[in-house]
Design a protein around this motif. Structure first.
Motif, short mmCIF file in Angstrom:
data_model
loop_
_atom_site.label_atom_id
_atom_site.label_comp_id
_atom_site.label_asym_id
_atom_site.label_seq_id
_atom_site.Cartn_x
_atom_site.Cartn_y
_atom_site.Cartn_z
N ASP A 295 0.83 -1.20 0.00
CA ASP A 295 0.00 0.00 0.00
C ASP A 295 0.87 1.25 0.00
N THR A 296 0.23 2.39 -0.21
CA THR A 296 0.96 3.64 -0.35
C THR A 296 1.82 3.97 0.87
N ASP A 297 1.30 3.72 2.06
CA ASP A 297 2.04 4.07 3.28
C ASP A 297 3.32 3.28 3.43
N SER A 298 3.42 2.15 2.74
CA SER A 298 4.62 1.32 2.83
C SER A 298 5.64 1.63 1.75
N LEU A 299 5.36 2.62 0.90
CA LEU A 299 6.30 3.00 -0.16
C LEU A 299 7.39 3.88 0.44
N THR A 300 8.41 3.24 0.99
CA THR A 300 9.45 3.97 1.72
C THR A 300 10.85 3.78 1.14
N ARG A 301 11.04 2.78 0.28
CA ARG A 301 12.37 2.53 -0.28
C ARG A 301 12.72 3.59 -1.32
N PHE A 302 14.00 3.86 -1.45
CA PHE A 302 14.47 4.77 -2.50
C PHE A 302 15.32 3.97 -3.47
N PHE A 303 14.86 3.90 -4.71
CA PHE A 303 15.59 3.19 -5.76
C PHE A 303 16.48 4.21 -6.47
N ALA A 304 17.77 4.20 -6.15
CA ALA A 304 18.70 5.15 -6.75
C ALA A 304 18.91 4.80 -8.21
N ALA A 305 18.89 5.82 -9.09
CA ALA A 305 18.96 5.54 -10.52
C ALA A 305 19.51 6.73 -11.30
N PHE A 306 20.16 6.40 -12.41
CA PHE A 306 20.53 7.41 -13.40
C PHE A 306 20.59 6.74 -14.76
N SER A 307 20.36 7.52 -15.81
CA SER A 307 20.35 6.97 -17.17
C SER A 307 21.76 6.99 -17.75
N SER A 308 21.99 6.07 -18.70
CA SER A 308 23.33 5.97 -19.27
C SER A 308 23.33 5.66 -20.77
N GLY A 309 22.17 5.62 -21.41
CA GLY A 309 22.12 5.28 -22.82
C GLY A 309 22.53 6.41 -23.75
#
Length: 432
Positions: free
Chosen positions: A126-140
């Motif tokens: 559920d929305t309240d459990s959305l706590t992780r941060f997925f670190a990302a950047f593009s490279s194409g």
């Protein structure tokens, strides 16, 4: 043994693009071969968008198309639509795995766990459990990278599902963002677009400020240009404006959501500013950066928008004279407060209003680009080659074309700007 092939299909925003690129690198590091979206693949990854009903429909159609084209392929679906409607997606023929935004970073691992096609596995919360941060950047892209520094949103505007799909505002620590910028520089990319859901809200989880991030990124060697992808007007503070005006790396380019030029409609939308405050922010930018490119988001056809309200929006935009308008017809999203508002606007009326703003945009953008004819500027040229020409952008996002020269790709060149064509591209004569 033939390497397994993986294709990526990204819908929606720059944030999705940066996340897909990071997932793709993980597959490539694991021995997979990334193939073009239209190629035959063993794994098809779909990173979805859900900003409008049209976006949802586009996602569903794409999944069905991929299954028809690659009936034996594993289809993994993630992103905002997967977060909001996981069971709906799991019911589509061919889907094997659905991951909400909290589990997006586990996609590679979850795909490896699959032993074959079968009933779709769903990983969601559920929305309240959305706590992780997925670190990302593009490279194409050889020239430009999108660096994700923030995710989620606390604003809860009346028309928007993003806070349901992405959760509360959270961010990468400044030190981690700087480390990723250094990786981008080491790969040879010259420009970074700083991106997030509500980018200017950076610092909610680390106690830092967006201006702290800008100052730290400014010191990264090898990166010659930064752009801020989008920033709410109430978060575009004087210190940010002053810093961007003084820094040779931060470009005079701002994307600022307005959504309506009617204060009454802004109130119904639950936006956090008035037209007067918005105009004040534009004035602050132009006072220090009179050459700035300013792009503005606008929604037409919001419930209750009368002809008088639209007239106020049109007049406000004409008076403000941005360089570009990003125009969106209102799309009713289930579960948002806007669903219950009276005064629904007929689609034909919204389409007509959108067309009027498109014509205004064409005029404003042409005027902005024409002002540069006969001047000199610096252009970062990209690898795209079309009709013997290469293309690039000035710091304030005027597009320039010049005869293709491989040695100039991914370099910042001093250019004299000449005639403007019907697409508002400026002819460029390279001077150095």
């Amino acid at each position: 043994m033939q390497q397994r092939r993986v294709s990526f299909h990204t819908l929606g925003c720059k944030l999705n693009f940066s996340e897909s690129s990071t997932l793709a690198r993980e597959f490539e590091q694991g021995g997979f071969v990334r193939v073009a979206p239209e190629a035959e693949a063993d794994i098809c990854v779909v990173n979805t968008c859900s900003v409008t009903e049209h976006a949802d429909k586009k996602c569903r159609n794409l999944i069905r198309k991929l299954h028809r084209r690659n009936p034996g392929a594993i289809i993994a679906v993630t992103g905002c639509y997967a977060q909001l409607k996981p069971e709906d997606i799991a019911a589509i023929d061919g889907v094997d795995i659905v991951l909400g935004n909290n589990d997006k970073g586990d996609l590679y691992k979850r795909v490896l766990e699959l032993t074959g096609k079968g009933r779709a596995r769903v990983y969601s919360c559920d929305t309240d459990s959305l706590t992780r941060f997925f670190a990302a950047f593009s490279s194409g892209d050889r020239t430009r990278a999108f660096l994700k520094v923030q995710d989620g949103c606390d604003y809860c505007c009346a028309y928007c599902t993003i806070h349901y799909a992405r959760g509360a505002s959270r961010n990468l620590p400044v030190a981690d963002a700087v480390a990723e910028a250094r990786q981008i520089a080491a790969a040879g990319q010259k420009e970074i677009v700083i991106t997030g859901v509500n980018t200017g809200d950076f610092g909610r989880t680390t106690g830092e400020k967006f201006i702290d991030l800008l100052r730290a990124l400014d010191a990264v060697e090898g990166i010659e240009r930064y752009r801020i992808s989008s920033i709410e007007p109430n978060l575009l503070t004087d210190d940010i404006v002053e810093f961007c005006a003084a820094s040779p790396k931060f470009q005079h380019h701002f994307h600022i959501p307005l959504q309506s030029g009617s204060d009454r409609i802004l109130g119904l939308m639950r936006r956090r500013y008035t037209t007067a405050r918005f105009a004040g922010r534009i004035e602050a930018v132009r006072r220090l950066m009179p050459d700035a490119f300013i792009g503005i988001d606008v929604i037409v056809g919001f419930p209750g928008e009368t002809e008088a309200d639209f007239g106020e929006t049109y007049a406000f935009l004409e008076r403000t004279a941005p360089a570009f308008l990003h125009i969106f017809p209102f799309s009713e999203r289930p579960g948002t407060p806007a669903v219950a508002l009276p005064g629904k606007v007929q689609p034909a009326v919204a389409a007509r209003r959108g067309a009027e703003l498109e014509a205004l945009c064409e005029r404003l953008h042409g005027t902005f680009c024409a002002k540069a004819v006969g001047t000199e500027d610096r252009v970062l040229f990209e690898s795209t080659r079309r009709g013997g020409m290469m293309f690039g952008f000035t710091g304030n996002y005027r597009r320039v074309k010049a005869p293709y020269d491989r040695a100039r790709v991914n370099t910042v060149c001093r250019v004299r700007l000449g005639a403007m064509d019907e697409s508002h591209d400026l002819a460029g004569e390279i001077l150095d």
